[in-house]
Design an enzyme around this catalytic site. Structure first.
Site, PDB file in Angstrom:
ATOM      1  N   CYS A 246       0.813  -1.218   0.000  1.00  0.00           N
ATOM      2  CA  CYS A 246       0.000   0.000   0.000  1.00  0.00           C
ATOM      3  C   CYS A 246       0.853   1.277   0.000  1.00  0.00           C
ATOM      4  O   CYS A 246       1.477   1.564  -1.014  1.00  0.00           O
ATOM      5  CB  CYS A 246      -1.003  -0.055   1.141  1.00  0.00           C
TER       6      CYS A 246
ATOM      7  N   ARG B 148     -12.433   6.081  -2.239  1.00  0.00           N
ATOM      8  CA  ARG B 148     -11.492   5.250  -1.491  1.00  0.00           C
ATOM      9  C   ARG B 148     -11.829   3.790  -1.786  1.00  0.00           C
ATOM     10  O   ARG B 148     -13.002   3.402  -1.779  1.00  0.00           O
ATOM     11  CB  ARG B 148     -11.619   5.557   0.007  1.00  0.00           C
TER      12      ARG B 148
ATOM     13  N   HIS C 212      -3.719  -5.748   2.333  1.00  0.00           N
ATOM     14  CA  HIS C 212      -3.468  -5.999   3.747  1.00  0.00           C
ATOM     15  C   HIS C 212      -4.082  -7.363   4.068  1.00  0.00           C
ATOM     16  O   HIS C 212      -4.588  -8.040   3.197  1.00  0.00           O
ATOM     17  CB  HIS C 212      -4.137  -4.919   4.603  1.00  0.00           C
TER      18      HIS C 212
END
Ligand code: GLN
Length: 238
Positions: free
Chosen positions: A94, A127, A192
């Site tokens: 990320c 997002r 993640h």
């Protein structure tokens, strides 16, 4: 491997440990030690020098401020750039992934990255939050990549890097088409989870690169729990 002990470096826990990606370090260490490959895990805070002699460098996700500070410090430090040039393994997630690229946007400003991956990152319209899945680039010989993404950036891949997942089946990833990128032994992903707990074969690929042994000669581990988790998460997307 540079020594008989596999040296794993976790970069800047004080800046880039927001999303639990340090689990990637724990997974690598566990999977190596289970095969009698001894490891040393080194945490390098942002006021410290990154060791030049290590085998795998790991960097995680974080918010915009810490991300731009980490990029500046890593450029000045030079160790990760030097390690990649010596074919060491770099696994980035990320914010860490964006830092491995040529440039990224944080706090409405463009920042330089290390340029180890031929990618540039900018801002997306929304997002990207949620589960992601997709088939991995065939050259890497891995099963479907699965994980959780949470980022505002979008990433564009240039000629000198390849996508980790050329076409996502769920989620946004780089740009609603591909996810992650790799060049040589430098890999980046938005995932993640942590990513290596969700994708143990990817962890083994990194280990095999680091120890210079094919994956099928590392030795089999009992992955019942992680396989169960993978199946559950993939079934939930079907
Ligand atoms: N700040 C970056 C973005 O939003 C990285 C976020 C993260 O590391 N999860 O794109």
């Amino acid at each position: 491997m540079s020594t008989s002990i596999l040296r794993l470096v976790w970069i800047y826990p004080d800046l880039l440990s927001t999303y639990g990606d340090r689990g990637n370090l724990l997974v690598l260490s566990h999977r190596a030690e289970a095969r009698q490959i001894m490891t040393e895990s080194i945490m390098v805070r942002s006021d410290q020098v990154v060791p030049r002699e290590a085998d795998i460098y790991l960097i995680g996700g974080g918010e915009d401020g810490p991300q731009s500070l980490a990029a500046q410090k890593l450029i000045a430090d030079g160790a990760v750039t030097d390690a990649a040039a010596r074919d060491k393994v770099v696994f980035s997630v990320c914010a860490g992934y964006q830092i491995m690229g040529r440039s990224f946007i944080a706090g409405d400003r463009q920042h330089a990255g290390l340029g180890l991956l031929d990618i540039t990152s900018d801002r997306g319209p929304t997002r990207a939050v949620g589960e992601l899945a997709g088939d991995v680039h065939p050259q890497l010989g891995l099963p479907t990549l699965t994980g959780f993404e949470n980022h505002g950036g979008r990433t564009h891949i240039g000629q000198e890097s390849a996508p980790l997942v050329p076409q996502v089946s769920h989620g946004i990833g780089n740009d609603e088409t591909s996810e992650g990128a790799w060049r040589g032994k430098v890999i980046g992903t938005y995932l993640h989870g942590p990513a290596l707990a969700r994708n143990p074969q990817l962890a083994d690929l990194l280990l095999s690169w680091a120890v210079g042994r094919p994956v099928d000669q590392l030795g089999q581990l009992d992955d019942t729990w992680s396989q169960q988790l993978r199946q559950e998460r993939l079934a939930a997307l079907a």
